[in-house]
Design a protein around this motif. Structure first.
Motif, mmCIF file in Angstrom:
data_model
loop_
_atom_site.group_PDB
_atom_site.id
_atom_site.type_symbol
_atom_site.label_atom_id
_atom_site.label_comp_id
_atom_site.label_asym_id
_atom_site.label_seq_id
_atom_site.Cartn_x
_atom_site.Cartn_y
_atom_site.Cartn_z
ATOM 1 N N GLY A 273 -11.641 -5.890 26.364
ATOM 2 C CA GLY A 273 -12.782 -5.026 26.058
ATOM 3 C C GLY A 273 -12.647 -3.657 26.686
ATOM 4 N N GLU B 8 -10.116 -1.630 24.826
ATOM 5 C CA GLU B 8 -10.679 -1.159 23.557
ATOM 6 C C GLU B 8 -11.564 0.068 23.775
ATOM 7 O OE1 GLU B 8 -12.624 -4.609 22.042
ATOM 8 O OE2 GLU B 8 -10.793 -5.466 21.169
ATOM 9 N N GLU B 9 -12.316 0.093 24.894
ATOM 10 C CA GLU B 9 -13.174 1.249 25.171
ATOM 11 C C GLU B 9 -12.345 2.473 25.539
ATOM 12 O OE1 GLU B 9 -16.938 1.304 26.736
ATOM 13 O OE2 GLU B 9 -17.175 -0.863 26.996
ATOM 14 N N TYR C 102 -16.823 -4.425 33.691
ATOM 15 C CA TYR C 102 -15.445 -4.951 33.647
ATOM 16 C C TYR C 102 -14.916 -5.167 35.060
ATOM 17 C CZ TYR C 102 -15.708 -3.369 28.813
ATOM 18 O OH TYR C 102 -16.093 -3.167 27.510
#
Length: 212
Positions: free
Chosen positions: A19, A22-23, A120
């Motif tokens: 994730g 992806e950001e 995260y």
């Protein structure tokens, strides 16, 4: 460019969660900085987090008389902790950062620093590890100024350079070294001759070979 960002993330930041990658892929911008260009200046508003993916960046302090104090190098897989700290407090840089060779960074908006911390775990640990590593580097700088003789500081400086570029051949002039250690060219030349006599270095024109 976006494909290159994904490749650089895989190579240099393998611990980042899917994730998070992806950001960064969505919000990050790939920037190539030529050697000796100013990446960050003292007093400059901090608007990005530069994630280094290729090359090498020198981080240092500078006073009003252009005297430099070398702090540390940044290489692939690293970011500047002092920039992060400054952005979190006043928003303005306290350091200078200059690429010593062509350097590629992933530029991430500074707003993401706090946003990703609770989101995260890998980013949280990356930021904390970055703070710790740079803090230890700064302690070495303080110890060198306070406790070490200039010849010891010079040898440690050369060893840091060799480690950063992964080569025992250091392409620096005596004047450049003197500026970074806040000394004079004459002192550095004299100390290099002493280190050469001790078999620690071999000095050539604009090149110093560190001997293990």
């Amino acid at each position: 460019m976006k494909k290159e960002i994904a490749q650089f993330l895989d190579l240099n930041f393998p611990d980042f969660e899917k994730g998070l990658r992806e950001e960064i892929f969505k919000d990050g911008t790939l920037v190539v900085l030529p050697a000796d260009t100013l990446m960050m200046d003292i007093g400059q508003k901090v608007e990005i987090i530069p994630l280094i993916v290729q090359g090498q960046v020198k981080v240092f302090r500078e006073d009003e008389n252009d005297h430099e104090l070398f702090m540390y190098y940044l290489g692939p897989g690293e970011a500047c902790a002092i920039t992060m700290i400054c952005s979190a407090r006043e928003g303005y840089s306290k350091i200078k950062a200059i690429p010593e060779e062509e350097t590629t960074i992933i530029s991430v908006p500074i707003s993401k620093l706090d946003e990703w911390m609770p989101k995260y775990k890998s980013w949280y640990y990356f930021v904390m590890d970055t703070y710790q590593d740079r803090f230890e580097e700064l302690l070495k700088v303080v110890d060198g100024i306070a406790f070490h003789q200039m010849d010891e500081r010079l040898l440690e400086y050369l060893e840091k350079n060799a480690e950063a570029i992964q080569s025992n051949l250091i392409h620096k002039t005596h004047q450049q070294i003197a500026q970074e250690l806040n000394s004079s060219r004459e002192v550095i030349t004299r100390l290099l001759k002493k280190l050469e006599q001790r078999g620690r270095v071999r000095v050539n024109r604009n090149q110093i070979q560190l001997i293990n």
